[in-house]
Design a protein around this motif. Structure first.
Motif, PDB file in Angstrom:
ATOM      1  N   TYR B   6       1.077  -1.326   0.013  1.00  0.00           N
ATOM      2  CA  TYR B   6      -0.011  -0.154   0.137  1.00  0.00           C
ATOM      3  C   TYR B   6       0.942   1.268   0.044  1.00  0.00           C
ATOM      4  N   ASN B 261      -8.101  -5.539  -0.836  1.00  0.00           N
ATOM      5  CA  ASN B 261      -8.972  -5.311   0.201  1.00  0.00           C
ATOM      6  C   ASN B 261      -8.973  -6.589   0.981  1.00  0.00           C
ATOM      7  N   TYR B 264      -6.848  -7.362   3.941  1.00  0.00           N
ATOM      8  CA  TYR B 264      -7.090  -6.645   5.376  1.00  0.00           C
ATOM      9  C   TYR B 264      -8.205  -7.620   6.080  1.00  0.00           C
ATOM     10  N   TRP B 265      -9.188  -8.217   5.612  1.00  0.00           N
ATOM     11  CA  TRP B 265      -9.918  -8.881   6.302  1.00  0.00           C
ATOM     12  C   TRP B 265      -9.485 -10.278   6.685  1.00  0.00           C
ATOM     13  N   TYR B 270       0.481  -7.134   4.658  1.00  0.00           N
ATOM     14  CA  TYR B 270       0.760  -5.989   3.862  1.00  0.00           C
ATOM     15  C   TYR B 270       1.616  -5.158   4.123  1.00  0.00           C
ATOM     16  N   ASP B 276       1.022   8.040   7.148  1.00  0.00           N
ATOM     17  CA  ASP B 276      -0.060   7.266   7.996  1.00  0.00           C
ATOM     18  C   ASP B 276      -0.766   5.758   7.128  1.00  0.00           C
ATOM     19  N   HIS B 278      -0.303   1.809   6.834  1.00  0.00           N
ATOM     20  CA  HIS B 278      -0.248   0.821   8.015  1.00  0.00           C
ATOM     21  C   HIS B 278       0.293  -0.517   7.232  1.00  0.00           C
ATOM     22  N   ARG B 298       1.980  -5.210  13.574  1.00  0.00           N
ATOM     23  CA  ARG B 298       1.495  -3.707  12.945  1.00  0.00           C
ATOM     24  C   ARG B 298       2.462  -2.742  13.154  1.00  0.00           C
ATOM     25  N   GLU B 323      -5.240 -11.152  20.729  1.00  0.00           N
ATOM     26  CA  GLU B 323      -5.838 -10.021  19.610  1.00  0.00           C
ATOM     27  C   GLU B 323      -5.931 -10.502  18.299  1.00  0.00           C
ATOM     28  N   GLU B 327      -9.141 -10.262  16.166  1.00  0.00           N
ATOM     29  CA  GLU B 327      -8.998  -9.470  14.921  1.00  0.00           C
ATOM     30  C   GLU B 327     -10.006 -10.700  13.917  1.00  0.00           C
ATOM     31  N   PHE B 330     -13.348  -9.681  14.206  1.00  0.00           N
ATOM     32  CA  PHE B 330     -13.854  -8.452  14.003  1.00  0.00           C
ATOM     33  C   PHE B 330     -13.605  -8.121  12.518  1.00  0.00           C
ATOM     34  N   LEU B 331     -12.675  -8.615  12.019  1.00  0.00           N
ATOM     35  CA  LEU B 331     -12.275  -8.401  10.448  1.00  0.00           C
ATOM     36  C   LEU B 331     -12.990  -9.395   9.614  1.00  0.00           C
TER      37      LEU B 331
END
Lengths: 602, 399
Positions: B6, B261, B264-265, B270, B276, B278, B298, B323, B327, B330-331
């Protein structure tokens, strides 16, 4: 010291009329403190505490003053708490004096608090010296202030001393007046000991510290003493006076004021108003005026987190060490879990305790709506006291309900009388007197049910009078009234912590207003929430909080997962601060909704 | 496992009122300096990975240039970045290479640069097809311009096009929203992103809304419940047209889902470069000396331009097993296909999953989750309230 040269006096003043500033000035002029030591306002200062390792509540300061007649006098200034909730403490402090300075702001005039305490002083037979302060202000009006002192307090103000405590102007005149006008104390050092406790507090290093005024006899260091009403025998381990620095001495004689440390661990033993006498040669009777003061306002205190319950108990115990007038007992609520039913002298007292619990002990609290104690005669003729709505008997078992009533004195400006009259009428008040103190100043005397006062009376009084009304009250018996219990149901379940006792005539309106307020305060949840108000089994109002439609992060943030996590955690944290009742999350504020009903009434 | 790359280009010609990203309007002179900096960071990627305790991977199967407005750069600068990337990484020949593009900024030179760089996917920030709505939030394009851009892209053989839409913009109505969705479908693009207006203190419009004011057309923002309706209507409409929802905000025709995309989920690694930006890398095998039981790391660069140019240190967060499991929910649950409990059990241990049995059952009972054997996914209601669902999978910190 010869009693002839002792003067014991207090300062009676409304908040902000300059009591602390005047006290500072007196200390400075008598050389008790140099101006360097004089970090502004010693009576309110806590800095000395760290320096000396004991809590100096400078509630009685000894000053040595060489008067214009060349003689050095011992002046004992006894401080008085300044709020209506503590009128008993004030009365005991005043009982320890022979004179009082009545300080009135030259620009503000007499306030209700001043009036109440001035009456207390007159009632205690004190010589009153009127002092008009803040004469340096441009809007100071000395003649009008004198007039008001005469009409409101009813004492001669011809010789009132005009001063500015701020600049020091006239303060020497005050000292001279104290010497000339305040009578020296009576009593003989050789008589059996009689000393009045007018303050006591707990110091973590020294234990309980007691302020006493010796009326008869001599209190000696090491003496075995007996507390008249409490019955305990203690040893007077340390005696001293505050100058304001603590100075240990060997004895306090009749007429003198000082502190005593006895081997006591709780202020419940050394209650204000009790008489200290000798264990060996006790007096034949106590000093007059002792009352076991009772809590008037009651509320439940709960922690938001169930596991903090023990911390709350420890904190309450610690506070009680220092405050015998406050009581608590365990109670449990279906909605809130384990907590404590607490009794307070008044609303301010309740606020102070709450604030200390939150600040000093770092607790997150839910307080239920404050209420009063009712006397209920049941149909079987038994009589019970109820201060907790959850113990309210079924209406079929109640024959008679008596509610506590206060006599309120309200002083205000003429232009606000209309609004105040409406407020006291709304609060079921009965007029006792309506008096013009001057062309623009009015005194109202009203009987009011305490239950109406504890809800939102202060705030509304303040708002209808734009702050230009002062209030003082004392208990004045009971009324027989048709009180009833109002319940709030959330999703069909009665929430005990939201129940309250209201006058039957008000039940419908309160119920509707409360349900509407709850609707505002309960955030939307994942499902619809019904809020109902009920009297017995009868539903009198219903509101619905609609379900939230969306709570979703519909965005990518280029892989910034921590931003998502933070948002989720923040939301979750917010919920932890709410109480879950059934499946509904209720914020703290909702439990005090009843206090905010007046918000829209303006 | 191949990496996604990215690169953030935090520059815009003007900042849209709803934008809560750290982008800004700066002088063009800055662009080239910024690109230099990004190129240096790319060249040092392996060292960065090592210092962060992450596993460096040379193979790359997706590249995403986001912003801001990447197309604001000089075509030469764009090419410079791609050269730097190809120097450092091995970019698969079929890698998905996306550039975000503000409609109206596509010059023929830029298109040529795209082709030279291997760009094969473009994401157009349309937001609304109604010109007045777009103008009200500060977009500089018109519907005609969007159509022209799409046609230009297709002529250059870039057919993999995404259109962004935002539900809840000022002045939007059910009809105007329906129009925007229809126009998107009519344009024939194979990928659509539907976002909802986010109200927070990071955007001018958000702040104004919270303050109850009227700047930025804030008083014309539709009610929250109404934008929820817009979103649901879009989901239905797109689905009917064969553009399937595969994630809360992402919709695609079969085979056109965005590989980037999805990373990420799916918690695939990446590497991000720029302001900014990540990164998420799997923990390096020797990372245990960095303490804890980190399964991934991260890290992110400074979120403002100046600190970034002054080499502000990266902010690193180790992701521990607990965690990582949170994740995963929630991802992973953001995806329409949801998560597979069995796979999670294999990765994180059965007991971690069993602890969640009650939570899962309650959410199923509430109609927010549905379970088919080992697969767990959000219902439509659950999608709308997904934050409520996700919170339940976060462990309450021990006191």
């Amino acid at each position: 010291m010869d009693r002839k040269y002792i003067r014991n006096f207090a300062i009676v003043a409304h908040i902000d009329h300059g009591k602390s500033t005047l006290a500072d000035r007196l200390l400075e002029i008598t050389g008790s403190l140099t101006s360097r030591e004089m970090q502004a306002q010693v009576l309110d200062s806590m800095d000395l505490e760290r320096e000396h390792g004991i809590t100096i509540k400078a509630h009685a300061v000894r000053m040595m003053y060489q008067a214009q007649d060349g003689i050095t006098y011992q002046l004992n200034l006894i401080d008085t708490p300044g709020h209506v909730d503590f009128s008993y403490e004030v009365s005991r402090a005043l009982a320890s004096c022979e004179g009082a300075l009545l300080v009135v702001d030259a620009s503000q005039g007499v306030e209700a608090q001043t009036l109440a305490n001035a009456y207390l002083a007159i009632h205690n037979g004190l010589e009153i010296i009127p002092v008009i302060n803040k004469i340096d202000l441009p809007n100071a009006d000395i003649p009008r202030t004198k007039e008001m002192i005469e009409s409101a307090v009813g004492i001669d103000a011809t010789d009132a001393i005009p001063i500015s405590a701020k600049t020091g102007q006239g303060v020497v005149d005050v000292l001279e007046a104290i010497v000339k006008l305040v009578p020296p104390p009576k009593g003989l050092p050789e008589n059996p000991l009689q000393a009045l406790i007018f303050d006591s507090w707990f110091d973590p290093y020294k234990g309980v510290i007691v302020m006493v005024r010796v009326f008869e006899g001599t209190l000696r260091r090491g003496q075995k003493i007996r507390l008249w009403w409490n019955g305990r025998v203690l040893q007077a381990e340390t005696l001293g006076v505050l100058t304001p620095k603590p100075l240990e001495i060997e004895a306090l004689e009749a007429g003198e004021v000082g502190f005593m440390m006895a081997n006591s661990k709780t202020v419940a033993d050394t209650k204000i108003g009790d008489t200290v006498t000798g264990d060996d040669n006790p007096a034949s009777e106590p000093l007059p005026g002792f009352e076991d003061i009772k809590a008037m306002v009651f509320a439940g205190l709960y922690t938001i987190e169930a596991h903090e319950h023990t911390r709350l108990r420890d904190a309450l115990e610690k506070l009680r060490l220092n405050d015998a007038s406050f009581f608590f007992e365990p109670e449990s609520s279906v909605a809130l879990g384990f907590g404590f039913r607490c009794g307070f002298l008044g609303l301010l007292h309740m606020e102070i305790i709450q604030e200390r619990l939150e600040r000093e002990f770092n607790l997150d609290l839910i307080t239920t709506a404050p209420g009063v104690r009712y006397l209920i005669t049941k149909t079987d003729n038994s009589v019970i006291e109820v201060d907790n709505p959850s113990r309210w008997p079924d209406s079929t078992e109640i024959a008679k309900i008596e509610e506590p009533v206060i006599l309120a004195t309200i002083l205000t400006r003429e232009e606000y009388v209309g609004g105040i009259l409406k407020l006291v009428e709304d609060k079921r008040g009965r007029q006792k007197a309506f008096e013009y103190l001057s062309a623009s100043r009015v005194k109202l005397l009203y009987e009011l049910p305490l239950n109406e006062v504890v809800l939102d009376f202060y705030d509304r009084l303040k708002s209808v009078s734009r702050g230009y009304a002062s209030l003082d009250y004392h208990l004045a018996g009971t009324w027989v009234s048709p009180m009833t219990k109002l319940d709030i149901l959330v999703s069909g379940e009665a929430v005990d912590a939201l129940s309250m006792i209201v006058h039957a005539d008000f039940a419908y309106d309160r119920g509707r207003a409360l349900a509407a307020k709850m609707k505002e305060l309960i955030p939307r949840q994942m499902f619809e929430v019904a809020i109902q108000a009920a009297i017995g089994s009868k539903i009198i109002a219903r509101e619905t909080v609609g379900a939230i439609r969306k709570n979703v992060i519909a965005k990518c943030y280029g892989g910034d997962i921590s931003r998502k996590r933070k948002l989720l955690e923040k939301q979750k944290e917010g919920k932890k601060r709410m109480k879950k009742i059934g499946r509904v999350e209720i914020p703290q504020a909702a439990f005090l909704a009843v206090l905010r009903l007046g918000d829209e009434s303006e | 496992m191949p990496l996604g790359i990215y690169i953030s280009i935090p520059f815009c010609k003007s900042k849209c009122s709803y934008c809560n990203f750290s982008t800004g309007v700066v002088s063009r002179a800055m662009y080239s300096r910024y690109v230099d900096h990004v190129c240096t960071d790319i060249a040092a990627a392996d060292q960065t990975a090592a210092s962060m305790g992450g596993r460096f991977e040379r193979q790359v199967d997706s590249i995403y240039l986001g912003g801001g407005t990447p197309t604001i750069l000089e075509p030469a600068d764009l090419e410079r970045m791609f050269r730097a990337l190809r120097d450092k990484f091995e970019v698969d020949h079929d890698a998905e290479i996306t550039v975000e593009c503000a409609p109206g900024t596509l010059t023929p030179e830029m298109l040529t640069a795209f082709l030279r760089c291997g760009v094969n996917r473009v994401s157009l920030g349309v937001q609304s097809w109604v010109d007045t709505e777009a103008a009200a939030v500060g977009r500089l394009h018109t519907r005609a311009k969007v159509l022209e851009d799409i046609s230009q892209l297709r002529k250059s053989d870039i057919k993999n096009i995404n259109v962004d839409l935002i539900a809840g913009l000022p002045h939007q109505t059910a009809e105007s929203w329906e129009y925007s969705v229809s126009e998107t479908l009519a344009s024939g693009v194979p990928h659509v992103s539907v976002y909802m207006l986010e109200v927070d203190g990071d955007s001018r419009l958000g702040r104004e809304l919270m303050a109850g004011g009227q700047k930025y057309h804030a008083h014309f923002v539709p009610e929250d419940d109404l934008s929820a309706d817009f979103y649901i209507a879009a989901c239905d409409r797109l689905e009917q047209a064969g553009v399937h929802q595969y994630e809360i905000s992402n919709f695609a025709r079969e085979g056109s889902e965005s590989r980037h995309n999805l990373k990420y989920w799916e918690r695939k690694p990446y590497f991000g470069f720029g302001v900014d930006a990540h990164s998420m890398l799997l923990a390096a095998p020797n990372a245990s000396r960095q303490g804890g039981d980190a399964v991934a790391v991260r890290f992110a660069g400074a979120d403002e331009l100046n600190p970034f140019l002054q080499n502000a240190p990266l902010v690193r967060t180790a992701v521990c097993r607990r965690e990582a499991l949170e994740e995963s929910f929630f991802l992973g649950l953001r995806l329409t296909r949801g998560v597979c409990l069995q796979e999670l059990g294999q990765e994180f241990g059965q007991s971690g999953i069993e602890n969640l049995t009650n939570v899962i059952e309650e959410l199923v009972e509430d109609g927010l989750l549905q379970r088919h054997d080992q697969r767990l996914c959000l219902t439509m209601a659950g999608r709308m309230l997904s934050n409520e669902v996700f919170q339940r999978f976060l462990t309450v910190e021990a006191q």
